[in-house]
Design a protein around this motif. Sequence first.
Motif, mmCIF file in Angstrom:
data_model
loop_
_atom_site.group_PDB
_atom_site.id
_atom_site.type_symbol
_atom_site.label_atom_id
_atom_site.label_comp_id
_atom_site.label_asym_id
_atom_site.label_seq_id
_atom_site.Cartn_x
_atom_site.Cartn_y
_atom_site.Cartn_z
ATOM 1 N N MET A 1 0.819 -1.206 0.000
ATOM 2 C CA MET A 1 0.000 0.000 0.000
ATOM 3 C C MET A 1 0.855 1.259 0.000
ATOM 4 O O MET A 1 0.371 2.351 -0.190
ATOM 5 C CB MET A 1 -0.931 0.018 1.212
ATOM 6 C CG MET A 1 -1.932 -1.113 1.219
ATOM 7 S SD MET A 1 -3.128 -0.952 2.551
ATOM 8 C CE MET A 1 -4.007 0.510 2.053
ATOM 9 N N GLN A 2 2.192 1.102 0.224
ATOM 10 C CA GLN A 2 3.005 2.291 0.366
ATOM 11 C C GLN A 2 3.118 3.099 -0.924
ATOM 12 O O GLN A 2 3.488 4.257 -0.892
ATOM 13 C CB GLN A 2 4.404 1.932 0.888
ATOM 14 C CG GLN A 2 5.219 1.027 -0.037
ATOM 15 C CD GLN A 2 5.070 -0.425 0.335
ATOM 16 O OE1 GLN A 2 3.998 -0.856 0.741
ATOM 17 N NE2 GLN A 2 6.146 -1.187 0.203
ATOM 18 N N ARG A 3 2.815 2.507 -2.098
ATOM 19 C CA ARG A 3 2.902 3.237 -3.357
ATOM 20 C C ARG A 3 1.557 3.824 -3.768
ATOM 21 O O ARG A 3 1.419 4.347 -4.863
ATOM 22 C CB ARG A 3 3.463 2.321 -4.450
ATOM 23 C CG ARG A 3 4.881 1.867 -4.140
ATOM 24 C CD ARG A 3 5.585 1.246 -5.329
ATOM 25 N NE ARG A 3 6.932 0.866 -4.950
ATOM 26 C CZ ARG A 3 7.975 1.678 -4.938
ATOM 27 N NH1 ARG A 3 7.822 2.934 -5.304
ATOM 28 N NH2 ARG A 3 9.176 1.260 -4.583
ATOM 29 N N GLN A 4 0.562 3.715 -2.923
ATOM 30 C CA GLN A 4 -0.746 4.285 -3.200
ATOM 31 C C GLN A 4 -0.655 5.809 -3.246
ATOM 32 O O GLN A 4 0.023 6.441 -2.438
ATOM 33 C CB GLN A 4 -1.721 3.845 -2.113
ATOM 34 C CG GLN A 4 -3.119 4.415 -2.247
ATOM 35 C CD GLN A 4 -4.016 3.940 -1.121
ATOM 36 O OE1 GLN A 4 -3.638 3.103 -0.323
ATOM 37 N NE2 GLN A 4 -5.207 4.504 -1.052
ATOM 38 N N LEU A 113 9.134 9.084 0.250
ATOM 39 C CA LEU A 113 7.846 8.753 0.859
ATOM 40 C C LEU A 113 7.388 7.345 0.503
ATOM 41 O O LEU A 113 6.604 6.740 1.255
ATOM 42 C CB LEU A 113 6.789 9.773 0.421
ATOM 43 C CG LEU A 113 6.910 11.184 1.028
ATOM 44 C CD1 LEU A 113 5.977 12.142 0.306
ATOM 45 C CD2 LEU A 113 6.599 11.173 2.520
ATOM 46 N N ALA A 114 7.851 6.813 -0.619
ATOM 47 C CA ALA A 114 7.440 5.464 -1.023
ATOM 48 C C ALA A 114 7.975 4.389 -0.073
ATOM 49 O O ALA A 114 7.513 3.250 -0.117
ATOM 50 C CB ALA A 114 7.909 5.177 -2.452
ATOM 51 N N ARG A 115 8.909 4.747 0.795
ATOM 52 C CA ARG A 115 9.426 3.788 1.770
ATOM 53 C C ARG A 115 8.450 3.553 2.925
ATOM 54 O O ARG A 115 8.615 2.606 3.699
ATOM 55 C CB ARG A 115 10.763 4.279 2.332
ATOM 56 C CG ARG A 115 11.879 4.338 1.308
ATOM 57 C CD ARG A 115 13.096 5.069 1.852
ATOM 58 N NE ARG A 115 13.565 4.511 3.118
ATOM 59 C CZ ARG A 115 14.541 5.049 3.846
ATOM 60 N NH1 ARG A 115 15.127 6.161 3.452
ATOM 61 N NH2 ARG A 115 14.922 4.487 4.978
ATOM 62 N N LEU A 116 7.461 4.412 3.069
ATOM 63 C CA LEU A 116 6.520 4.301 4.186
ATOM 64 C C LEU A 116 5.450 3.267 3.871
ATOM 65 O O LEU A 116 4.891 3.257 2.778
ATOM 66 C CB LEU A 116 5.880 5.657 4.463
ATOM 67 C CG LEU A 116 6.856 6.795 4.796
ATOM 68 C CD1 LEU A 116 6.120 8.123 4.869
ATOM 69 C CD2 LEU A 116 7.596 6.517 6.103
ATOM 70 N N GLU A 117 5.142 2.423 4.832
ATOM 71 C CA GLU A 117 4.170 1.349 4.648
ATOM 72 C C GLU A 117 2.863 1.728 5.338
ATOM 73 O O GLU A 117 2.614 1.378 6.487
ATOM 74 C CB GLU A 117 4.732 0.034 5.205
ATOM 75 C CG GLU A 117 6.006 -0.405 4.493
ATOM 76 C CD GLU A 117 6.620 -1.652 5.111
ATOM 77 O OE1 GLU A 117 5.968 -2.279 5.993
ATOM 78 O OE2 GLU A 117 7.753 -2.000 4.732
ATOM 79 N N PHE A 118 2.037 2.474 4.604
ATOM 80 C CA PHE A 118 0.762 2.937 5.148
ATOM 81 C C PHE A 118 -0.318 1.864 4.994
ATOM 82 O O PHE A 118 -0.420 1.211 3.954
ATOM 83 C CB PHE A 118 0.277 4.181 4.406
ATOM 84 C CG PHE A 118 1.020 5.437 4.729
ATOM 85 C CD1 PHE A 118 0.900 6.043 5.972
ATOM 86 C CD2 PHE A 118 1.841 6.025 3.781
ATOM 87 C CE1 PHE A 118 1.582 7.211 6.267
ATOM 88 C CE2 PHE A 118 2.521 7.199 4.060
ATOM 89 C CZ PHE A 118 2.399 7.784 5.310
ATOM 90 N N ARG A 234 -0.809 2.762 17.926
ATOM 91 C CA ARG A 234 0.584 3.182 17.820
ATOM 92 C C ARG A 234 1.166 2.726 16.474
ATOM 93 O O ARG A 234 0.846 1.643 16.004
ATOM 94 C CB ARG A 234 1.379 2.607 18.987
ATOM 95 C CG ARG A 234 0.901 3.127 20.340
ATOM 96 C CD ARG A 234 1.446 2.319 21.511
ATOM 97 N NE ARG A 234 0.960 2.860 22.782
ATOM 98 C CZ ARG A 234 -0.207 2.536 23.338
ATOM 99 N NH1 ARG A 234 -1.019 1.668 22.722
ATOM 100 N NH2 ARG A 234 -0.576 3.072 24.491
ATOM 101 N N PRO A 235 2.031 3.552 15.863
ATOM 102 C CA PRO A 235 2.554 3.193 14.538
ATOM 103 C C PRO A 235 3.518 2.009 14.607
ATOM 104 O O PRO A 235 4.259 1.842 15.575
ATOM 105 C CB PRO A 235 3.280 4.466 14.090
ATOM 106 C CG PRO A 235 3.625 5.184 15.361
ATOM 107 C CD PRO A 235 2.529 4.859 16.321
ATOM 108 N N GLY A 236 3.508 1.195 13.548
ATOM 109 C CA GLY A 236 4.410 0.066 13.456
ATOM 110 C C GLY A 236 5.734 0.442 12.819
ATOM 111 O O GLY A 236 5.974 1.599 12.431
ATOM 112 N N LEU A 237 6.608 -0.549 12.662
ATOM 113 C CA LEU A 237 7.948 -0.308 12.147
ATOM 114 C C LEU A 237 7.935 0.221 10.717
ATOM 115 O O LEU A 237 8.853 0.919 10.301
ATOM 116 C CB LEU A 237 8.767 -1.602 12.224
ATOM 117 C CG LEU A 237 9.124 -2.089 13.635
ATOM 118 C CD1 LEU A 237 9.883 -3.406 13.554
ATOM 119 C CD2 LEU A 237 9.959 -1.047 14.374
ATOM 120 N N GLY A 238 6.894 -0.117 9.951
ATOM 121 C CA GLY A 238 6.814 0.353 8.577
ATOM 122 C C GLY A 238 6.668 1.859 8.444
ATOM 123 O O GLY A 238 6.807 2.410 7.346
#
Length: 327
Positions: A1-4, A113-118, A234-238
């Motif tokens: 989903m990080q490239r959405q 920003l594409a490194r973030l795993e939303f 809480r946010p995860g490691l991604g």
Amino acid sequence: MQRQAYTVMAIGQAGRLQYEAILLAGSLRLTNPGFAGRLVICEPQPGPLWQTDPRMTAGARAVLEGLGATILPFESRVFGQDYPYGNKIEALAALPDAPFLFLDTDTLITGDLARLEFDFTCPSASMRREGTWPKIELYGPGYGAIWKSLYDRFGLNFATSLDRSQPDEYWRRYLYFNAGWFFHDSPRRFGTRFLTYAKSIRDDPPPELALQELDPWLDQVALPLVIHSFGGGRPGLGLAGLDGAVTCHYRTLPLLYARESDRAVEVLEAVAKDPPLRRVLRDHPPVKAMVLQNQGRRARALFDRANLPHREQVIRNTLKREGLWLR
């Protein structure tokens, strides 16, 4: 989903925030030239809740639009001048109803920003915070009673919000965020609930909050309740790149030079010294002094980034003593 594709939103208005918005937009263009989403700068409009016109100058607007930002007006119907932190709540109603990432305007994009795993269906927010709220009084209720009263107010499960690796009555046990970034898949639903919760807490606080200050903490009191209500936490490691290698919430330029990474300084100076941006940014005293007159480098030399003071106030006091505190 990080490239959405998603919307990055921030607040821009007259004064400091319009210059910070330019730095944010410039850093996004510099570090993410192929960003598939869009940057929206939400601008409050004049009205009865503003004593002065909150709109940005024509020069700042032109620079932002030249950087690819969309400027989106919104009306202040609840907060306005008395509580400008409420801008981030009321602006959500103006966004297109698609996944969004809110960033405080005093933020730089420093990485991809594409490194973030939303997972936009599971909202979260910044954990770069101190135990600023609540302040426990000698004869008042403790952390547990105060937070539980708020969860009970909105019919939320308090027990499932707790971090049980932390001891009882220690502030980190309770869900608490810095509102410097947060995200969700629907700004309309998230914003409506955020506004409902914030108004309820402000206008009719539970008795357990009788000794507590809500200005400026109201947004950070309501935010964990909203996130928990949508099944987030809480946010995860991604998402470690937020407040890490991908974004830098610097708060003020003196604090950026004092404690942030070499990469953050590199991005700041590249953006601020870009000639078309520099012509507008030099009108902002912190940029002029810290970046263009190199006072930031003097501030940076005062601190060892590998051994910073634990409390931000110590850093602020050092900068003030040296005549380097500008905001």
